[in-house]
Structures are given as C-alpha cells and as structure tokens.
Motif scaffolding. Structure first.
Motif, mmCIF file in Angstrom:
data_model
loop_
_atom_site.group_PDB
_atom_site.id
_atom_site.type_symbol
_atom_site.label_atom_id
_atom_site.label_comp_id
_atom_site.label_asym_id
_atom_site.label_seq_id
_atom_site.Cartn_x
_atom_site.Cartn_y
_atom_site.Cartn_z
ATOM 1 N N GLN A 158 28.306 -5.552 -17.125
ATOM 2 C CA GLN A 158 27.044 -5.504 -16.396
ATOM 3 C C GLN A 158 26.006 -4.672 -17.155
ATOM 4 O O GLN A 158 24.823 -5.010 -17.176
ATOM 5 N N PRO A 160 21.947 -2.221 -11.863
ATOM 6 C CA PRO A 160 22.111 -2.415 -10.414
ATOM 7 C C PRO A 160 22.984 -1.337 -9.777
ATOM 8 O O PRO A 160 24.078 -1.046 -10.255
ATOM 9 N N THR A 205 22.407 -6.096 -18.366
ATOM 10 C CA THR A 205 21.189 -5.461 -17.872
ATOM 11 C C THR A 205 20.209 -5.169 -18.996
ATOM 12 O O THR A 205 18.998 -5.351 -18.841
ATOM 13 N N LYS A 233 32.064 -12.927 -12.521
ATOM 14 C CA LYS A 233 30.990 -12.707 -11.543
ATOM 15 C C LYS A 233 30.660 -11.226 -11.556
ATOM 16 O O LYS A 233 31.524 -10.377 -11.338
ATOM 17 N N PRO A 259 28.362 -7.648 -10.475
ATOM 18 C CA PRO A 259 27.806 -7.059 -9.251
ATOM 19 C C PRO A 259 26.369 -7.493 -8.967
ATOM 20 O O PRO A 259 25.939 -7.539 -7.822
ATOM 21 N N SER A 260 25.633 -7.837 -10.004
ATOM 22 C CA SER A 260 24.241 -8.291 -9.833
ATOM 23 C C SER A 260 24.164 -9.664 -9.187
ATOM 24 O O SER A 260 23.083 -10.121 -8.809
ATOM 25 N N GLY A 261 25.327 -10.338 -9.076
ATOM 26 C CA GLY A 261 25.358 -11.683 -8.518
ATOM 27 C C GLY A 261 25.365 -12.769 -9.570
ATOM 28 O O GLY A 261 25.605 -13.946 -9.266
ATOM 29 N N GLU A 262 25.110 -12.389 -10.827
ATOM 30 C CA GLU A 262 25.094 -13.358 -11.916
ATOM 31 C C GLU A 262 26.514 -13.653 -12.397
ATOM 32 O O GLU A 262 27.420 -12.837 -12.241
ATOM 33 N N SER A 263 26.676 -14.821 -12.975
ATOM 34 C CA SER A 263 27.918 -15.166 -13.658
ATOM 35 C C SER A 263 27.677 -15.114 -15.156
ATOM 36 O O SER A 263 26.585 -15.441 -15.633
ATOM 37 N N ALA A 322 24.674 -1.450 -7.177
ATOM 38 C CA ALA A 322 25.927 -2.000 -6.652
ATOM 39 C C ALA A 322 27.067 -1.861 -7.650
ATOM 40 O O ALA A 322 28.240 -1.796 -7.264
#
Length: 412
Positions: free
Chosen positions: A62, A32, A66, A114, A116-120, A34
């Motif tokens: 992250q 991502p 990914t 949390k 950057p992709s929004g996932e926890s 972000a």
C-alpha cells in the motif's frame, strides 16, 4: 537545514515530480489511515502469526501504491533526500520493493491483492510496468544511464534479483525487444568505477543473473570483482567491508544476503566457501540479536530490521533452527514497529522513528526499505514451511548468560 535541502525535500514530498515521470500534483499523496490497522498485531502482546506478516506485506505494498509515480518505475516517499538526486531516490522506492513482490509471487502466494485503499493490485503487472519504464530511455520514468560510483549500480542488483524471481511470470512473457532493453540497461554496470567494498558483489551478481537468463554478460569481469571481494574475508564467517577491518551489519544485510542470492541463482558458484562462511557467520551472529533489536553500530543503521536476514536463510541447512530464526524475526519487527520505526507505508529514516542525526547522506526517503531484506528471505520460504508453521524457538540471550568472543572482529 540549508535552503537547498529544503527545496529538495519539497520535491521528494511529491509536490513537484514531473522529473520523476508523472504529472505535477496539487497536493502530496496521503497514506490511507485504514492501512495502519495492518500493524495491530505487531503493536500487541500477541504471538505473531503468518497472517500478521501477510498484513505487514500488504502495508508496504500500500505504501508503494500510495507514493508511486504514474510510470510505476519510482516511488516518491515523504522524507529527507539523499545526495544521489531525486531520480535515484525515486528509483529506490521501486528497486527496494520489487524483491519483496518477487519472493511473494515466486513462493506461490497470490499475485493479485486487495489493498486497504480498496484498490486491487497485480504484482506481476506492477513489476513489469516499472521495469520497462525504468529501462526505457524514451520514458519519463527512465532511471538514467549508469555511471561511475553511481547509486544505480546498487539498485541494479535488486532489479536483477527481482527479474530472476519474476522470471517465469514476467521475464519469460516479455518480447525479445523488451528483454534486450532491460538487459542492455543492466549491462551498463560493467566497466564502471565503484567503491572498493561490498559493491563488488553487485557487479558479480548482475552478470551472473544476465548469464542465467541467456543475455549478454561479462563472466570474466564477474570473476574479477568476486576475487577482489574475497580479499576482504577475515575469518569466522566475517568480512571487512573493504580493505582493513571494517565490521558492522553490512555483513548481514549486504554481504551474506548478496552471497545467499548468488548461491540461489548460481548454485555452482564457489559453493564450498560461501556455505562454510555462512555457517560460521550464523554461529556467532545469533549472539548479537536480542529482545530489543541489535546493538547499534556502524553505518546505514536505518536498515535495522534487515539485520536478522542471515539467521533466516541459515535456517535451511546451516546450523540455525527455523524456530530460532523465526523468533529473531518476530522480536525484531515487533520491537521496531512498537517504537515508531514504521509509518506512512515506509520504514523511517532513523533507528526508533525518524532521526536525521544518524542518517547517512546517501540515504533517501526510500533507502531504509533495505530493512525489508529480512522479510524477503522469509517470504522466499513457502507458506507451509517449518519456518512459518513450526514452533517458536529461543535466542541464546533468552536461554542463559554468556560471554562470547568473535576472534575475526575482535568483539566480545
């Protein structure tokens, strides 16, 4: 590039990864965009804070999320493959990340993050899932049995360290059958032929961890491998990486790093020798760190950010100030990130950015994550420690000119 190498590269990019324990993908995963903002402080002229490093940690978490496989026991990062095969390359994506998660959790930092992709993500659950899948022969994510000269011997050492770091939050929660499964896989390192160099420490360390966890272990074999390793000591805190006089940064990110964790797991293990060697090594090694990294030499230079790890663990009571150690960490990570050594959630296969000319054939896409070893020993220190909260120091090269000789290595 040969046709065979191109095929392997396609597989490692995640286009066809059923052999790595996940369903086939129509397109490769995308890191991502972000998450790139997490590196902003390292690319600026601002003084690095503990928060900047927390962001760096999230960046690599992250990266794993990914590129991980469905079973969670491997991560298929984009990049050139190694000679060790796809499964070993994928395993490195897990085994070289797991100790970073382990020190984060064991030092009292929050296990649920949390991204950057929004996932926890729950680091305890992430480690448990990958560990049980990787050691289960019936799982699609199985790492495979350990054989002679096997890269799995190296990775098993990081797995053992991670288990020890997660011992209260993961290991003690496993069922007896699960513990037996994991211990049986680790025990496979025993009796295998291996390179006559720093690899001896892997067998020693794994058996010591098994012993401390109350699992079957071969103490006599651990002592035998350790005795052979000590024959490589050449004085002044420096070891040859095998017979003769072979000196490079394996002293930093391989040998003294491994000895440090051996002392943490088993403080009674050859205490006087290990402490003395660490203190002597740090006394001379600090002269090799500068504002633009370290002098490039030897093999596995893609681990370059891990080179300052010994100054960090020596800052506890081995003659290096926490401020100097922190300065070394700051300068190293800032320099390499600014020059392209970190991208797409991973450490690149080169020195400043990807560079296959200096890439060893045993280094796959996730191999360079050994560069995280400086962060691992840093995050083993709690948030309120003088390392994280104290004033920054200065390296010897920032104070004055010097002429310094290391007699054991013949370097000046």
């Amino acid at each position: 590039m040969s046709r065979r190498r191109i095929v392997n590269l396609v597989l490692c990019a995640g286009l066809t990864v059923t052999l790595l324990g996940c369903t086939a993908r129509q397109s490769k995963p995308v890191f991502p965009s972000a998450a790139e903002s997490l590196l902003t402080d390292f690319r600026s002229d601002e003084t690095l804070t503990a928060k900047a490093y927390d962001n760096l940690f999230l960046y690599f978490v992250q990266g794993f999320e990914t590129y991980r496989t469905a079973t969670g026991s491997m991560a298929v990062f984009p990049g050139l493959p190694s000679r060790n095969g796809r499964i070993a390359d994928g395993m490195e994506g897990f085994s070289r990340m797991a100790p970073v998660w382990g020190v984060w959790v064991s030092s009292g930092r929050p296990p649920v993050l949390k991204l950057p992709s929004g996932e926890s993500v729950d680091l305890n659950a992430t480690f448990k899932r990958g560990l049980l899948s990787g050691t289960d022969p019936s799982s699609l994510g199985f790492w495979g049995n350990i054989s002679d000269f096997d890269q799995r011997i190296v990775e098993a050492s990081d797995v053992a360290l991670s288990i020890w770091l997660f011992r209260s939050t993961v290991w003690e929660q496993l069922s007896p059958a699960e513990k037996k499964q994991v211990a049986r896989w680790l025990f496979e390192v025993n009796g295998k032929r291996l390179p006559d160099n720093n690899w001896h420490l892997f067998v020693t360390f794994i058996n010591v961890v098994l012993e401390k966890l109350g699992c079957p272990a071969d103490h006599a074999l651990a002592l035998e491998h350790y005795a052979r390793f000590k024959q490589f000591y050449r004085g002044d805190g420096w070891f040859s990486d095998g017979p003769g006089k072979i000196f490079d940064y394996y002293n930093a990110w391989g040998i003294h790093y491994q000895l440090y964790w051996l002392s943490e797991v088993a403080p009674e293990w050859d205490t006087d020798f290990i402490s003395s060697a660490r203190r002597q090594f740090a006394a001379s090694y600090q002269y090799l760190v500068g504002l633009t990294g370290v002098p490039i030499l030897g093999r596995s230079v893609c681990y370059r950010m891990g080179a300052v790890a010994p100054l960090i663990f020596a800052s506890s009571n081995d003659g290096v100030s926490p401020g100097l150690a922190r300065r070394a960490l700051d300068l190293t990570w800032k320099y390499f990130i600014r020059n392209g050594a970190v991208e797409n959630g991973n450490i690149t296969q080169g020195y400043c950015g990807p560079d296959p000319r200096i890439l060893d054939n045993y280094s796959g896409a996730a191999s360079c994550l050994w560069g995280l070893r400086s962060l691992i020993v840093a995050y083993y220190k709690r948030e309120g420690s003088s390392f994280w909260r104290g004033p920054a120091g200065r390296l010897p090269v920032e104070k004055h000119d010097f002429s310094f000789a290391i007699a054991a290595t013949g370097w000046k």
